[in-house]
Design a protein around this motif. Structure first.
Motif, PDB file in Angstrom:
ATOM      1  N   GLU A  59       0.858  -1.184   0.000  1.00 45.08           N
ATOM      2  CA  GLU A  59       0.000   0.000   0.000  1.00 45.08           C
ATOM      3  C   GLU A  59       0.897   1.237   0.000  1.00 45.08           C
ATOM      4  OE1 GLU A  59      -2.211   0.170   3.638  1.00 45.08           O
ATOM      5  OE2 GLU A  59      -0.545  -0.653   4.789  1.00 45.08           O
ATOM      6  N   CYS A 113      -4.449   7.442   5.751  1.00 50.22           N
ATOM      7  CA  CYS A 113      -5.838   7.025   5.557  1.00 50.22           C
ATOM      8  C   CYS A 113      -6.756   8.219   5.275  1.00 50.22           C
ATOM      9  CB  CYS A 113      -6.347   6.261   6.783  1.00 50.22           C
ATOM     10  SG  CYS A 113      -6.178   7.145   8.335  1.00 50.22           S
ATOM     11  N   TYR A 114      -6.267   9.446   5.504  1.00 52.05           N
ATOM     12  CA  TYR A 114      -7.090  10.631   5.235  1.00 52.05           C
ATOM     13  C   TYR A 114      -6.168  11.813   5.005  1.00 52.05           C
ATOM     14  CZ  TYR A 114     -10.248  14.575   5.962  1.00 52.05           C
ATOM     15  OH  TYR A 114     -10.960  15.745   5.812  1.00 52.05           O
ATOM     16  N   SER A 122      -2.775   9.025   9.621  1.00 47.12           N
ATOM     17  CA  SER A 122      -2.088   7.793   9.222  1.00 47.12           C
ATOM     18  C   SER A 122      -2.357   6.693  10.230  1.00 47.12           C
ATOM     19  CB  SER A 122      -0.576   8.023   9.104  1.00 47.12           C
ATOM     20  OG  SER A 122      -0.297   9.040   8.170  1.00 47.12           O
ATOM     21  N   GLU A 123      -2.176   5.472   9.755  1.00 44.55           N
ATOM     22  CA  GLU A 123      -2.236   4.291  10.609  1.00 44.55           C
ATOM     23  C   GLU A 123      -0.870   3.602  10.590  1.00 44.55           C
ATOM     24  OE1 GLU A 123      -5.308   1.779   9.196  1.00 44.55           O
ATOM     25  OE2 GLU A 123      -6.944   3.062   9.924  1.00 44.55           O
TER      26      GLU A 123
END
Length: 255
Positions: A59, A113-114, A122-123
């Motif tokens: 990813e 993630c956004y 973030s993750e």
């Protein structure tokens, strides 16, 4: 459903006091010279090699937070020449140590993630991969701390018995067929179960350099320095120390 043990109250029956002991028995080996089989250190080698790899993440990655590395050796074989039984072992000029393994890498990274244009959420993720390596290390005979015990060669030898047979009709009565008997087979075979050298991994040191190959900035982002990538180019300088050992019979003096 958990059942209570009503037979034993552990809090009351457990012994938390000191335990008694008896001195161990005296050694039974008599004093003087004796022969024992122990691991003998043949060589301690510091191996150096360079690795290059391309790593692709599953990813987009905002940034790499940490990388944990572990050297893994799956093959460490010292190739030894064989000697015939009863012959004086003649040491070779050099020996080859075959090494094969990998560097296991656990990469911790932030995956966005956004993206609001100013802030990026973030993750934390992790990605584990292995970078393989394989090399051959020549060892000069003089570099051994202790010489290796060379393996004895297996041997097979055939032997026959003399047999005299009648020639049969059409030959003079005094003539005979003189040879060995083809219907019989005789053999002596010897097999030796030699001690194979083995290795222990002592230490390792890795210097690495990683660079993104396809980093792209966020579209319409107020912070122009933010972006993601999915592939990195990795260069590593790997240095590790291995100890080569072999079980040998050693003469020692017992006290």
């Amino acid at each position: 459903m958990k059942k209570d043990n009503k037979c034993v109250d552990v809090n009351l029956s457990a012994n938390v006091g000191e335990c008694d002991y008896s001195p161990s028995a005296a050694p039974i080996t008599p004093a003087g010279e004796t022969i024992i089989r122990v691991p003998v250190e043949l060589a301690v080698l510091t191996v150096r090699t360079n690795l290059s790899a391309k790593i692709t993440f599953p990813e987009p990655v905002l940034e790499i937070k940490d990388v944990k590395k572990r050297v893994q050796i799956i093959q460490c074989k010292l190739l030894l020449p064989g000697v015939a039984a009863g012959a004086d072992p003649f040491p070779a000029a050099s020996y080859n140590l075959f090494l094969k393994g990998s560097v296991r890498k656990n990469i911790q990274y932030a995956a966005p993630c956004y993206n609001s244009g100013v802030c990026v959420n973030s993750e934390m993720r992790s990605f584990t991969t292995e970078v393989p390596f394989e090399c051959i290390v020549p060892i000069a005979a003089g570099d051994f701390i202790n010489p290796p015990q060379l393996p004895f060669l297996n041997a097979r030898a055939e032997f026959d018995f003399f047999r005299q047979q009648e020639l049969g009709h059409g030959y003079p009565e005094k003539d005979h067929f003189l040879s060995s008997d083809l219907s019989q087979f005789h053999q002596i075979s010897s097999q030796f179960y030699n001690q194979m050298p083995y290795c222990e991994l002592i230490s390792s040191n890795i210097t690495e350099w990683d660079e993104a190959l396809d980093r792209k900035p966020f579209h319409h982002s107020a912070n122009w320095s933010e972006g993601t990538f999915e592939s990195i180019s990795e260069k590593m300088f790997l240095q590790f120390t291995v100890k080569v050992l072999q079980n040998q019979q050693v003469r020692v003096t017992a006290l």
